[in-house]
Each structure stands twice: as structure tokens, then as C-alpha cells.
Design an enzyme around this catalytic site. Structure first.
Site, PDB file in Angstrom:
ATOM      1  N   ALA A  65      26.521  -2.994 -39.581  1.00 25.85           N
ATOM      2  CA  ALA A  65      25.936  -2.213 -40.678  1.00 25.85           C
ATOM      3  C   ALA A  65      24.597  -2.855 -41.027  1.00 25.85           C
ATOM      4  O   ALA A  65      24.399  -4.059 -40.819  1.00 25.85           O
ATOM      5  CB  ALA A  65      26.870  -2.227 -41.870  1.00 25.85           C
ATOM      6  N   GLY A 108      30.083  -3.693 -38.022  1.00 26.92           N
ATOM      7  CA  GLY A 108      30.253  -2.234 -37.960  1.00 26.92           C
ATOM      8  C   GLY A 108      30.063  -1.687 -36.554  1.00 26.92           C
ATOM      9  O   GLY A 108      30.603  -0.620 -36.232  1.00 26.92           O
ATOM     10  N   GLU A 111      33.346  -2.103 -34.984  1.00 27.56           N
ATOM     11  CA  GLU A 111      34.251  -1.154 -35.657  1.00 27.56           C
ATOM     12  C   GLU A 111      33.977   0.282 -35.204  1.00 27.56           C
ATOM     13  O   GLU A 111      34.901   1.083 -35.037  1.00 27.56           O
ATOM     14  CB  GLU A 111      34.097  -1.299 -37.177  1.00 27.56           C
ATOM     15  N   GLU A 131      31.186 -10.615 -40.310  1.00 27.03           N
ATOM     16  CA  GLU A 131      30.946 -10.370 -41.742  1.00 27.03           C
ATOM     17  C   GLU A 131      31.185 -11.618 -42.595  1.00 27.03           C
ATOM     18  O   GLU A 131      30.528 -11.821 -43.610  1.00 27.03           O
ATOM     19  CB  GLU A 131      31.843  -9.218 -42.236  1.00 27.03           C
TER      20      GLU A 131
HETATM   21  C1  LIG Z   1      30.368  -2.633 -41.481  1.00 27.48           C
HETATM   22  C2  LIG Z   1      30.193  -3.678 -42.487  1.00 27.48           C
HETATM   23  C3  LIG Z   1      30.863  -3.399 -43.754  1.00 27.48           C
HETATM   24  C4  LIG Z   1      29.514  -4.808 -42.345  1.00 27.48           C
HETATM   25  C5  LIG Z   1      28.677  -5.265 -41.240  1.00 27.48           C
HETATM   26  O1  LIG Z   1      28.582  -4.717 -40.171  1.00 27.48           O
HETATM   27  S1  LIG Z   1      27.772  -6.635 -41.628  1.00 27.48           S
HETATM   28  C6  LIG Z   1      26.728  -6.897 -40.228  1.00 27.48           C
HETATM   29  C7  LIG Z   1      27.414  -7.614 -39.149  1.00 27.48           C
HETATM   30  N1  LIG Z   1      26.476  -7.966 -38.112  1.00 27.48           N
HETATM   31  C8  LIG Z   1      25.835  -9.111 -38.083  1.00 27.48           C
HETATM   32  O2  LIG Z   1      26.000  -9.983 -38.913  1.00 27.48           O
HETATM   33  C9  LIG Z   1      24.869  -9.316 -36.931  1.00 27.48           C
HETATM   34  C10 LIG Z   1      23.455  -9.496 -37.451  1.00 27.48           C
HETATM   35  N2  LIG Z   1      22.509  -9.722 -36.374  1.00 27.48           N
HETATM   36  C11 LIG Z   1      22.419 -10.872 -35.697  1.00 27.48           C
HETATM   37  O3  LIG Z   1      23.151 -11.797 -35.923  1.00 27.48           O
HETATM   38  C12 LIG Z   1      21.365 -10.975 -34.668  1.00 27.48           C
HETATM   39  O4  LIG Z   1      20.410  -9.955 -34.910  1.00 27.48           O
HETATM   40  C13 LIG Z   1      21.884 -10.830 -33.226  1.00 27.48           C
HETATM   41  C14 LIG Z   1      22.729 -12.075 -32.863  1.00 27.48           C
HETATM   42  C15 LIG Z   1      22.710  -9.580 -33.040  1.00 27.48           C
HETATM   43  C16 LIG Z   1      20.673 -10.755 -32.238  1.00 27.48           C
HETATM   44  O5  LIG Z   1      19.813 -11.839 -32.446  1.00 27.48           O
HETATM   45  P1  LIG Z   1      18.321 -11.799 -31.852  1.00 27.48           P
HETATM   46  O6  LIG Z   1      17.702 -13.111 -32.206  1.00 27.48           O
HETATM   47  O7  LIG Z   1      18.341 -11.402 -30.429  1.00 27.48           O
HETATM   48  O8  LIG Z   1      17.599 -10.594 -32.610  1.00 27.48           O
HETATM   49  P2  LIG Z   1      17.059 -10.577 -34.119  1.00 27.48           P
HETATM   50  O9  LIG Z   1      15.664 -11.041 -34.145  1.00 27.48           O
HETATM   51  O10 LIG Z   1      18.016 -11.261 -35.021  1.00 27.48           O
HETATM   52  O11 LIG Z   1      17.165  -9.025 -34.443  1.00 27.48           O
HETATM   53  C17 LIG Z   1      16.143  -8.088 -34.033  1.00 27.48           C
HETATM   54  C18 LIG Z   1      15.842  -7.178 -35.221  1.00 27.48           C
HETATM   55  O12 LIG Z   1      17.021  -6.479 -35.546  1.00 27.48           O
HETATM   56  C19 LIG Z   1      17.345  -6.704 -36.925  1.00 27.48           C
HETATM   57  N3  LIG Z   1      18.805  -6.668 -37.101  1.00 27.48           N
HETATM   58  C20 LIG Z   1      19.733  -7.178 -36.306  1.00 27.48           C
HETATM   59  N4  LIG Z   1      20.961  -6.946 -36.800  1.00 27.48           N
HETATM   60  C21 LIG Z   1      20.774  -6.282 -37.958  1.00 27.48           C
HETATM   61  C22 LIG Z   1      21.651  -5.758 -38.936  1.00 27.48           C
HETATM   62  N5  LIG Z   1      23.006  -5.846 -38.827  1.00 27.48           N
HETATM   63  N6  LIG Z   1      21.128  -5.139 -40.005  1.00 27.48           N
HETATM   64  C23 LIG Z   1      19.782  -5.007 -40.145  1.00 27.48           C
HETATM   65  N7  LIG Z   1      18.887  -5.462 -39.233  1.00 27.48           N
HETATM   66  C24 LIG Z   1      19.401  -6.093 -38.156  1.00 27.48           C
HETATM   67  C25 LIG Z   1      16.769  -8.071 -37.227  1.00 27.48           C
HETATM   68  O13 LIG Z   1      16.613  -8.248 -38.594  1.00 27.48           O
HETATM   69  C26 LIG Z   1      15.472  -7.998 -36.468  1.00 27.48           C
HETATM   70  O14 LIG Z   1      14.546  -7.209 -37.180  1.00 27.48           O
HETATM   71  P3  LIG Z   1      13.200  -7.898 -37.805  1.00 27.48           P
HETATM   72  O15 LIG Z   1      12.509  -8.528 -36.650  1.00 27.48           O
HETATM   73  O16 LIG Z   1      12.484  -6.764 -38.434  1.00 27.48           O
HETATM   74  O17 LIG Z   1      13.721  -8.876 -38.788  1.00 27.48           O
END
Ligand SMILES: CC(C)=CC(=O)SCCNC(=O)CCNC(=O)[C@H](O)C(C)(C)COP(=O)(O)OP(=O)(O)OC[C@H]1O[C@@H](n2cnc3c(N)ncnc32)[C@H](O)[C@@H]1OP(=O)(O)O
Length: 257
Positions: A65, A108, A111, A131
Site C-alpha cells: 500500500a 498489500g 495480499e 508492515e
Molecule cells: C496493505 C497495508 C495495509 C499495508 C502495506 O502494504 S504497508 C507497505 C508495505 N511495503 C513496504 O513496506 C515496502 C516499502 N518499500 C521498500 O521497502 C523498498 O521500496 C523496496 C525494498 C521494495 C525496494 O527498494 P529500492 O531501494 O529498490 O527502491 P526504493 O528507492 O525504495 O523505491 C523506489 C520508489 O518507490 C517508492 N516506494 C516503494 N515502495 C513504496 C510504497 N509501499 N509506498 C509508496 N512508495 C513506495 C519509493 O519511495 C521510491 O520513490 P521515491 O524515489 O520517490 O522516494
């Protein structure tokens, strides 16, 4: 209909939906989930479609998410607005839905893949429920569907540590049905979807319904439900055609009726 966050196309009798927010690793926000529900509803209503594939990009099926959208939410806003309340519409799709997972399927994203009927993964796939690392818990079914798929021990391990599991571990655990080379993923999933779509649509949809209900009903209830559906298929033209074709040693021509 035009979509802001999805690519939606058809390949013969298969609908193909591709999540398209590459700048955010396909993070799921309200627009994505609203559009996805609309695309699946449209395919459900389309008589020419027999199965649907849901894909992401090579790097990410979906990284969860959208954390940027969620970070400022408070309890009252999320409760009154029923945040993510309608996001499980995907699980209500009536036609077979196959997830093609490459790269990250986290939170998500994992999921969402689990709301599909089965998952075919690339060797690069990484699944997880991180999460807990954000101070929350899964909210789109992770604690429930993951536990049913992989059992309590591995679900607890993943949900409590937030670690990722690779495609091989996910296959051993029963979360994914097959693992294929990254360059073969879409071809393999589309081939599976085309095969499903070539069969009688009423039989396919009832098969999906019967297997899905097995997760909700007792064995006795499930067996009765299956038997009723099985009997009802003898009212279809396709049952006559399928069995006549077998006896005549020819290919069946299903009319989906
Ligand atoms: C469903 C419910 C209730 C909850 C959830 O799903 S909570 C979210 C769970 N997911 C996470 O915690 C994963 C978050 N992301 C990461 O840990 C990393 O992005 C990665 C390991 C998947 C990939 O790392 P990498 O270094 O290859 O890439 P990034 O520079 O971190 O990401 C690129 C770009 O995408 C944005 N990003 C990634 N995931 C999310 C996200 N879940 N929500 C919003 N944005 C996301 C990240 O910020 C980056 O964008 P910017 O360069 O603009 O910061």
C-alpha cells in the site's frame, strides 16, 4: 474506459491487467484499487473473456500500500473513511484471476497476489509482509490468507519479522503454484490463462467457486456444495458437447452455455 494507473488489454479470451505506477514500484493507492476493481468488473461482465491475468513490472508486482498516502492518516479518519475497506473487491472477481509476480510483492502487494486464484512467480519474486517494520500489521488479508496458504509457523515468521521470502521458498511453502524464469513469466501465465479460457466458462467459474468455498465451509458443507454445482453442470450444453467430443475422439467446441 481509460485508466490512469493500469494497462488493460485483451489477448483472445484472456483479459490482461498490468499495474502501471513504475515510479512508486506499483504501490497501491485508492486510484489503483478503484481502477482495478472496475477493470475486473468489466472483464467479469464480458462474455468473450474466460480468464484474467494480473501482472506488475519486472522489478515489482507491487511494493505494498502507498506509504506516502497512509502516513498522515489517523485512527478516526481511517475508521470513518473505512480506509482500504473496498480493496478486497479483487477477491470478489468471478472469473479465474492469475497473478503473474515478478520482483517485489510486499505488504498489500503480497495480499493482492493472494486475492488472486493462484500465483505464478518469476525466480526473482520476493514475497513479504513488512508492515511490522512500519509500526502496523497487514490490513488487506495478510494475516488470514497467508496463514491459510503457508500455515501458522511460516506466516508468523513472515508477519512478525517482516522478512522477505524468495520464489523458491514461496513455492515450497505452497504460496505459489509454479516458478519460472523471468523472461518466461508472462508467456507462461498467459498460456495457463488461455488454457482455462478454452474450457466451458460455466464449468470454470463453478470450479473456482467450489475451490474458493473450501476455505470457508466445513468439509460436509463443502462436499454438499460441490455436489450441487456438479449436478447443475449437467444442465449445460457444454457438458453434452464435452462428453460427446470425448466419445467421438474429437476436440470439444464449447459454447460457454
Ligand atoms: C496493505 C497495508 C495495509 C499495508 C502495506 O502494504 S504497508 C507497505 C508495505 N511495503 C513496504 O513496506 C515496502 C516499502 N518499500 C521498500 O521497502 C523498498 O521500496 C523496496 C525494498 C521494495 C525496494 O527498494 P529500492 O531501494 O529498490 O527502491 P526504493 O528507492 O525504495 O523505491 C523506489 C520508489 O518507490 C517508492 N516506494 C516503494 N515502495 C513504496 C510504497 N509501499 N509506498 C509508496 N512508495 C513506495 C519509493 O519511495 C521510491 O520513490 P521515491 O524515489 O520517490 O522516494
Amino acid at each position: 474506459m481509460t485508466y490512469e494507473t493500469l494497462l488493460v488489454e485483451t489477448r483472445g479470451r484472456v483479459g490482461l491487467v498490468t499495474l502501471n505506477r513504475p515510479q512508486a514500484l506499483n504501490a497501491l493507492n485508492s486510484t489503483v484499487m478503484r481502477e482495478l476493481a472496475a477493470a475486473l468488473k468489466a472483464f467479469d461482465a464480458d462474455k468473450e473473456i474466460g480468464a484474467v491475468v494480473l501482472a506488475g513490472s519486472e522489478k515489482a508486482f507491487a511494493a505494498g500500500a502507498d506509504i506516502k498516502e497512509m502516513q498522515t492518516l489517523d485512527f478516526v479518519d481511517s475508521y470513518l473513511g473505512d480506509f482500504i475497506g473496498g480493496w478486497d473487491q479483487v477477491a470478489a472477481a468471478r472469473k479465474p484471476l492469475i497473478a503473474a509476480v515478478s520482483g517485489y510483492a510486499l505488504g498489500g502487494g503480497c495480499e493482492l497476489a493472494m486475492m488472486c486464484d493462484f500465483i505464478i512467480a518469476s525466480e526473482t519474486a520476493k514475497f513479504g509482509q513488512p508492515e511490522i517494520t512500519l509500526g502496523v500489521i497487514p490490513g488487506m488479508g495478510g494475516s488470514q490468507r497467508l496463514t491459510r496458504a503457508v500455515g501458522k509457523a511460516k506466516a508468523m515468521d513472515l508477519v512478525l519479522t517482516g522478512r522477505m521470502m524468495d520464489a523458491a521458498e514461496a513455492e515450497r511453502a505452497g504460496l505459489v503454484s509454479r516458478v519460472v524464469a523471468p523472461e518466461k513469466l508472462l508467456e507462461e501465465v498467459l498460456t495457463a490463462a488461455e488454457k482455462i479460457a478454452s474450457f466451458s466458462l460455466p464449468a470454470v467459474m463453478m470450479a473456482k467457486e467450489a475451490v474458493s468455498r473450501s476455505l470457508e465451509l466445513t468439509l460436509a458443507e463443502g462436499l454438499r456444495f460441490e455436489r450441487r454445482l456438479f449436478h447443475s453442470l449437467f444442465a449445460t450444453e457444454d457438458q453434452k458437447e464435452g462428453m460427446a467430443a470425448f466419445v467421438a475422439k474429437r476436440k470439444p467446441e464449447f459454447k460457454h452455455r
